[in-house]
Motif scaffolding. Structure first.
Motif: not given
Length: 123
Positions: A83-110
């Motif tokens: 919501k409330s999208l901004k021009p700086e949100d323009t990008a290609v969006y990806y999803c991926a699967r993590s092999w960690r149990v806890g929350a992480t947004i480090a690309p190397a964990d996916f």
């Protein structure tokens, strides 16, 4: 075969909303944490949100309060409500699967990255 496919991207005016979907196949989604990322040309992939198998959510500061991640294990799908999208949100969006149990947004964990979906917010 493990596969993730994103959908729901498009062109939206600033201040508007979009809902992205990440549909999984080849594995039991309920057992895995899933993350959303985005990348603009010339930049590194940015982690923006993650949802654990237990449903706990984590957000990058850049999207906190505007984006909401959720999951429907029965549909093997993870959503990203934007919501409330901004021009700086323009990008290609990806999803991926993590092999960690806890929350992480480090690309190397996916892994098992989807092909991505384009989101464009004109300035």
């Amino acid at each position: 075969q493990v596969q993730l496919v994103e959908s729901g991207g498009g062109l939206v005016q600033a201040g508007g909303s979009l809902r992205l979907s990440c549909t999984a196949s080849g594995f039991d989604l309920s057992l895995w944490a899933i993350g959303w990322f985005r990348r603009t040309p010339g930049n590194e992939r940015e982690g923006i949100s993650c949802i654990t198998s237990g449903g706990s959510a984590y957000y990058a500061d850049s999207v906190k309060g505007r984006f909401t991640i959720s999951r429907d294990n029965a549909k093997s799908t993870v959503y990203l409500e934007m919501k409330s999208l901004k021009p700086e949100d323009t990008a290609v969006y990806y999803c991926a699967r993590s092999w960690r149990v806890g929350a992480t947004i480090a690309p190397a964990d996916f892994g098992s990255w989807g092909p991505g979906t384009q989101v464009t917010v004109p300035s």
